[in-house]
Design an enzyme around this catalytic site. Structure first.
Site, PDB file in Angstrom:
ATOM      1  N   CYS A   1       3.586  -0.202  -8.236  1.00 51.17           N
ATOM      2  CA  CYS A   1       4.247  -1.438  -8.233  1.00 51.17           C
ATOM      3  C   CYS A   1       4.821  -2.170  -9.522  1.00 51.17           C
ATOM      4  O   CYS A   1       3.975  -1.982 -10.481  1.00 51.17           O
ATOM      5  CB  CYS A   1       3.332  -2.369  -7.668  1.00 51.17           C
ATOM      6  SG  CYS A   1       3.899  -4.129  -6.913  1.00 51.17           S
TER       7      CYS A   1
ATOM      8  N   CYS B   1      -2.311   1.307  -4.339  1.00 52.87           N
ATOM      9  CA  CYS B   1      -1.177   2.226  -4.756  1.00 52.87           C
ATOM     10  C   CYS B   1      -0.816   2.431  -6.199  1.00 52.87           C
ATOM     11  O   CYS B   1       0.136   2.804  -6.682  1.00 52.87           O
ATOM     12  CB  CYS B   1       0.155   1.254  -4.130  1.00 52.87           C
ATOM     13  SG  CYS B   1       0.436  -0.205  -4.795  1.00 52.87           S
TER      14      CYS B   1
ATOM     15  N   CYS C   1       0.805  -1.209   0.018  1.00 57.28           N
ATOM     16  CA  CYS C   1       0.029   0.123  -0.028  1.00 57.28           C
ATOM     17  C   CYS C   1       0.836   1.244   0.065  1.00 57.28           C
ATOM     18  O   CYS C   1       1.907   1.082  -0.037  1.00 57.28           O
ATOM     19  CB  CYS C   1      -1.060   0.099   1.286  1.00 57.28           C
ATOM     20  SG  CYS C   1      -0.392   0.103   2.777  1.00 57.28           S
TER      21      CYS C   1
END
Length: 138
Positions: free
Chosen positions: A89, A85, A11
């Site tokens: 990533c 997020c 997160c």
């Protein structure tokens, strides 16, 4: 997937959702699943309301510290679970990605964090059932 599956929870601040998810997975799966958590912009400390909410169910995450998301953490994980997020990533072939849509517990009191905690527990239990089917030899 490796013999011991590995899961990375991600997160933004690695202070609430991902810490609670890692706490549940560690508590419920033991050493049968390798557990990591990280954040794209880690906070200075874990959210006190998340610590309190987890303590209420017997899981102590007070010693955890938010960690920065690294390429290595993603590459060495079988499953990467993101929680708000976005596109921060990195994506690698052979890694399974999931996005769990969960309310952000930042700046919320423990009363507001409890339902988020409970939803995370349910999702973690489903993940364990998927990664460690009952018929699997250990």
């Amino acid at each position: 997937m490796s013999e011991t599956p590995s899961v990375l929870f991600v997160c933004v601040h690695n202070a609430g959702r991902s810490q609670m998810a890692a706490g549940f997975l560690t508590a419920l799966a033991g050493d049968a699943i390798e557990v990591r958590s990280a954040g794209s912009a880690p906070a200075e400390r874990v959210n006190p309301a998340a610590i309190e909410a987890m303590a209420e169910v017997g899981i102590d995450i007070s010693a955890e510290n938010p960690k920065i998301l690294t390429v290595d953490a993603v590459q060495t994980s079988d499953v990467v679970i993101t929680m708000g997020c976005g596109d921060t990533c990195p994506v690698f072939p052979g890694t399974s990605y999931r996005d769990w849509v969960l309310e952000d517990p930042a700046d919320k009191g423990v009363e507001s964090v409890r339902p988020i905690r409970d939803e995370i527990k349910t999702k973690v239990q489903s993940l364990i059932a998927e990664l460690l089917p009952p018929h699997r030899d250990r």
